[in-house]
Design a protein around this motif. Structure first.
Motif, mmCIF file in Angstrom:
data_model
loop_
_atom_site.group_PDB
_atom_site.id
_atom_site.type_symbol
_atom_site.label_atom_id
_atom_site.label_comp_id
_atom_site.label_asym_id
_atom_site.label_seq_id
_atom_site.Cartn_x
_atom_site.Cartn_y
_atom_site.Cartn_z
ATOM 1 N N HIS A 127 -28.122 63.315 -1.645
ATOM 2 C CA HIS A 127 -26.847 62.000 -1.629
ATOM 3 C C HIS A 127 -25.837 62.865 -0.726
ATOM 4 O O HIS A 127 -25.422 61.956 -0.068
ATOM 5 C CB HIS A 127 -27.084 61.665 -2.465
ATOM 6 N N ALA A 128 -25.472 63.399 -1.656
ATOM 7 C CA ALA A 128 -24.280 64.077 -0.995
ATOM 8 C C ALA A 128 -24.184 64.534 0.397
ATOM 9 O O ALA A 128 -23.382 64.592 1.691
ATOM 10 C CB ALA A 128 -23.828 65.574 -2.055
ATOM 11 N N LEU A 129 -26.053 65.385 0.385
ATOM 12 C CA LEU A 129 -25.384 66.126 1.870
ATOM 13 C C LEU A 129 -25.494 65.222 3.215
ATOM 14 O O LEU A 129 -25.530 64.931 4.567
ATOM 15 C CB LEU A 129 -26.975 66.710 2.051
ATOM 16 N N ALA A 130 -25.851 63.412 2.195
ATOM 17 C CA ALA A 130 -26.622 62.543 3.594
ATOM 18 C C ALA A 130 -25.304 61.483 3.112
ATOM 19 O O ALA A 130 -24.672 61.835 5.277
ATOM 20 C CB ALA A 130 -27.388 61.625 3.312
ATOM 21 N N ASP A 131 -24.490 61.909 2.786
ATOM 22 C CA ASP A 131 -22.980 61.451 2.981
ATOM 23 C C ASP A 131 -22.356 62.307 3.665
ATOM 24 O O ASP A 131 -21.382 61.641 4.856
ATOM 25 C CB ASP A 131 -22.803 61.680 1.343
ATOM 26 N N ARG A 132 -22.099 63.818 3.062
ATOM 27 C CA ARG A 132 -21.820 64.458 4.377
ATOM 28 C C ARG A 132 -22.669 64.763 5.871
ATOM 29 O O ARG A 132 -21.244 64.960 6.858
ATOM 30 C CB ARG A 132 -21.808 65.674 4.396
ATOM 31 N N LEU A 133 -23.556 64.239 6.675
ATOM 32 C CA LEU A 133 -23.568 64.556 7.730
ATOM 33 C C LEU A 133 -23.309 62.644 8.374
ATOM 34 O O LEU A 133 -23.643 63.084 9.418
ATOM 35 C CB LEU A 133 -25.096 64.826 7.402
ATOM 36 N N ALA A 134 -23.272 61.507 7.085
ATOM 37 C CA ALA A 134 -23.261 60.260 8.589
ATOM 38 C C ALA A 134 -22.180 60.774 8.895
ATOM 39 O O ALA A 134 -22.472 59.277 9.420
ATOM 40 C CB ALA A 134 -22.605 59.911 6.539
ATOM 41 N N GLY B 128 -28.399 61.660 10.151
ATOM 42 C CA GLY B 128 -27.030 62.418 10.054
ATOM 43 C C GLY B 128 -27.874 63.740 10.452
ATOM 44 O O GLY B 128 -26.419 64.455 11.397
ATOM 45 N N LEU B 129 -28.655 64.158 9.901
ATOM 46 C CA LEU B 129 -29.312 65.445 9.949
ATOM 47 C C LEU B 129 -29.738 65.559 12.075
ATOM 48 O O LEU B 129 -28.667 66.298 12.755
ATOM 49 C CB LEU B 129 -30.129 65.983 9.597
ATOM 50 N N ASP B 130 -30.124 64.737 12.513
ATOM 51 C CA ASP B 130 -30.209 64.342 14.473
ATOM 52 C C ASP B 130 -29.057 64.666 14.985
ATOM 53 O O ASP B 130 -28.879 65.107 15.541
ATOM 54 C CB ASP B 130 -30.771 63.162 14.489
ATOM 55 N N GLY B 131 -27.377 63.938 14.370
ATOM 56 C CA GLY B 131 -26.759 63.594 14.202
ATOM 57 C C GLY B 131 -25.851 65.389 14.605
ATOM 58 O O GLY B 131 -24.913 65.505 15.773
ATOM 59 N N TYR B 132 -26.392 65.725 13.129
ATOM 60 C CA TYR B 132 -25.103 67.316 13.825
ATOM 61 C C TYR B 132 -26.112 68.256 14.346
ATOM 62 O O TYR B 132 -24.905 68.491 15.120
ATOM 63 C CB TYR B 132 -24.873 66.939 12.315
ATOM 64 N N VAL B 133 -26.838 68.092 14.495
ATOM 65 C CA VAL B 133 -27.876 69.394 15.284
ATOM 66 C C VAL B 133 -27.627 69.007 16.598
ATOM 67 O O VAL B 133 -27.426 69.790 17.282
ATOM 68 C CB VAL B 133 -29.744 69.022 14.976
ATOM 69 N N ARG B 134 -27.380 67.721 17.117
ATOM 70 C CA ARG B 134 -27.410 67.428 18.865
ATOM 71 C C ARG B 134 -25.781 68.061 18.646
ATOM 72 O O ARG B 134 -25.131 68.128 20.165
ATOM 73 C CB ARG B 134 -27.305 66.244 18.548
ATOM 74 N N ALA B 135 -24.647 67.477 17.635
ATOM 75 C CA ALA B 135 -23.234 67.918 18.145
ATOM 76 C C ALA B 135 -23.269 69.282 18.041
ATOM 77 O O ALA B 135 -22.652 69.874 18.492
ATOM 78 C CB ALA B 135 -22.633 67.242 16.863
#
Length: 137
Positions: free
Chosen positions: A125-132, A14-21
C-alpha cells in the motif's frame, strides 16, 4: 478511477511510470524496460554500456521492491546477473538520483559495492502510494 492504492493495478501503473521515468533520465528507450508484479515486484532496464572487465556482456539495472536498484552485468537468460553495485538506502529514489548513481558508478567515482542486503518486508500500500506520483492520467 482506481482509488485503492493497495491493488495490483495501482501498483502496476505506478511501477510502470517509475521505471519509464528512470529510463528517460538515462536516455534509454521504453522498449529496453520491463517489470513484473508477482510475489515480488521487480523491474529491468537494459543499458547499452558494458562493464570493462566483462566487455562481452551488456549492463542492466535491476530493481525489486525489497532491495531497490542494482547495477549488474547481464549473463545468460537462465542465470542471475552479476551484481557490481547497489544503490543504498531508498527503495524508490528519484529518477535523477538513479541516473547520477549510474553515471558515477560507470565513471569509477562511486564507492558502492555489492553486499548482502537484508530484504525488508514490503508494505505494498505504501509502495503504491509512493509510486503514484509517476502515474499519468
Amino acid at each position: 478511477m482506481e482509488t485503492d492504492t493497495d491493488s495490483t493495478p495501482a501498483l502496476r501503473r505506478g511501477l510502470d511510470g517509475y521505471v519509464r521515468a528512470v529510463a528517460r533520465e538515462l536516455d534509454i528507450p521504453a522498449e529496453s524496460t520491463s517489470f513484473e508484479i508477482s510475489d515480488t515486484a521487480t523491474a529491468y532496464i537494459g543499458l547499452s554500456t558494458r562493464w570493462p572487465s566483462l566487455p562481452g556482456n551488456d549492463l542492466m539495472l535491476i530493481w525489486d521492491e525489497r532491495t531497490g536498484w542494482s547495477l549488474a552485468v547481464e549473463t545468460t537468460p537462465a542465470e542471475r546477473g552479476i551484481v557490481i553495485a547497489e544503490l543504498p538506502r531508498d527503495v524508490v529514489p528519484a529518477p535523477s538520483v538513479v541516473s547520477r548513481w549510474v553515471a558515477e558508478t560507470l565513471s569509477g567515482h562511486d564507492e558502492t559495492v555489492p553486499r548482502q542486503r537484508s530484504a525488508t518486508a514490503v508494505d505494498r500500500h505504501a509502495l503504491a502510494d509512493r509510486l503514484a506520483v509517476y502515474t499519468s492520467g
